[in-house]
Design an enzyme around this catalytic site. Structure first.
Site, mmCIF file in Angstrom:
data_model
loop_
_atom_site.group_PDB
_atom_site.id
_atom_site.type_symbol
_atom_site.label_atom_id
_atom_site.label_comp_id
_atom_site.label_asym_id
_atom_site.label_seq_id
_atom_site.Cartn_x
_atom_site.Cartn_y
_atom_site.Cartn_z
ATOM 1 N N ASP A 36 4.448 1.577 -11.558
ATOM 2 C CA ASP A 36 3.187 2.323 -11.654
ATOM 3 C C ASP A 36 3.194 3.590 -10.806
ATOM 4 O O ASP A 36 4.092 3.819 -9.985
ATOM 5 C CB ASP A 36 2.022 1.425 -11.229
ATOM 6 N N GLY B 257 1.450 -1.067 -7.350
ATOM 7 C CA GLY B 257 1.023 -0.771 -5.996
ATOM 8 C C GLY B 257 0.060 -1.824 -5.485
ATOM 9 O O GLY B 257 -0.667 -2.453 -6.257
ATOM 10 N N MET C 132 -10.899 3.002 -5.979
ATOM 11 C CA MET C 132 -11.043 3.931 -7.102
ATOM 12 C C MET C 132 -12.464 4.491 -7.232
ATOM 13 O O MET C 132 -12.998 4.624 -8.326
ATOM 14 C CB MET C 132 -10.628 3.243 -8.409
ATOM 15 N N LYS D 252 -0.516 5.130 -14.442
ATOM 16 C CA LYS D 252 -1.829 5.555 -14.928
ATOM 17 C C LYS D 252 -2.542 6.282 -13.800
ATOM 18 O O LYS D 252 -2.714 5.748 -12.715
ATOM 19 C CB LYS D 252 -2.656 4.358 -15.392
ATOM 20 N N PRO E 116 0.784 -1.240 0.000
ATOM 21 C CA PRO E 116 0.000 0.000 0.000
ATOM 22 C C PRO E 116 0.814 1.287 0.000
ATOM 23 O O PRO E 116 0.249 2.361 -0.139
ATOM 24 C CB PRO E 116 -0.821 -0.117 1.291
#
Length: 272
Positions: free
Chosen positions: A55, A108, A191, A77, A32
């Protein structure tokens, strides 16, 4: 080490010779955020890597484990901003390995939990490229442990559900709301900050009480971590008031109400 911020610069590896052996890929979950939450196997893979594709959610403290003579390629991204589309990342991995280079694909959390690691593993398998998978502590586990929210509890949650709150192609959050709104379970939504009002409203519409405990955990396990507690009714306004930004998780369920009690112990531990 060599940082390559624009992956397009590296998008044309030298062609492999007729007898060149393809490289292999190690898919590594970086956890995390806190580098101390890396697994020993992940650290070993990073120290042995000479090429790393990483990432957006992989912090610089994690990258310190990579050898000084390695190349690091950023393929992150973010919402509405992708350095490379997912298809191009896969294509880059395939061409690099076919040219004979082995690499670490660093993600991640855990790459197989909303990290699109499954898609990348599929592509590697279809291309006949050997790969290993190193699991990582997923963001939900890090958020729960660091914020004082047990994701399961005999008295509050016998079921744990992970979901993604991304918009689908039709502009809707296409989730099984009836399944998510069941009692005695914890729901963690990845998300979903941009769609928080819709998520909270749909959970209430499908049966959860408005006063169901809910929380937002921002930057879980990192120095800037914040946890905003509320209910399904109040959480969208609290998110605006506190200007919560990704990366952040939504946690819904009775276990959130245990946080004040657990936080006493966590704070005592952190002051030692």
């Amino acid at each position: 080490m060599s940082f390559i911020e624009d992956a397009r610069w590296f998008a044309a590896p030298p062609a492999a010779g007729a007898n060149a052996r393809p490289g292999r890929v190690t898919l590594v979950g970086a956890g995390p955020g806190d580098p101390e939450l890396l697994t020993l196997r992940a650290v070993k893979a990073l120290r042995g890597a000479r090429l790393v594709l990483y990432d957006h959610l992989v912090g610089k403290e994690v990258l310190r484990y990579v050898a000084d003579d390695a190349d690091l390629i950023y393929v992150g991204k973010e919402a509405a901003h992708h350095t490379l589309p997912q298809e191009s990342i896969i294509d880059l991995m395939l061409r690099l390995t076919r040219s004979g280079r082995s690499l670490v694909r660093l993600k991640g959390g855990d790459g197989f939990i909303f990290g699109r690691g499954g898609e990348e593993a599929q592509a590697l398998a279809d291309a006949g490229i050997a790969f290993d998978v190193v699991p990582g502590i997923t963001a939900a586990q890090g958020a729960g442990a660091c914020a004082g929210i047990p994701l399961t509890h005999r008295d509050h949650a016998a079921t744990l559900v992970f979901a993604t709150g991304h918009l689908q192609g039709d502009g809707e959050v296409a989730l099984d709301w009836q399944a998510l709104a069941r009692p005695r379970q914890t729901v963690v939504i990845y998300m979903g900050i941009g769609n928080l009002p819709v998520i909270c409203a749909e959970l209430v519409r499908h049966g959860l009480p408005q006063d169901t405990p809910a929380a937002l955990v921002e930057q879980a396990s990192l120095p800037g971590q914040r946890c905003i507690e509320g209910t399904l009714q109040s959480l969208p306004q609290l998110a605006l008031q506190h200007r919560v930004r990704p990366p952040a998780l939504i946690v819904v369920g009775g276990v959130v109400a245990l946080r004040p009690q657990l936080l006493k112990g966590l704070q005592a531990m952190n002051t030692r």
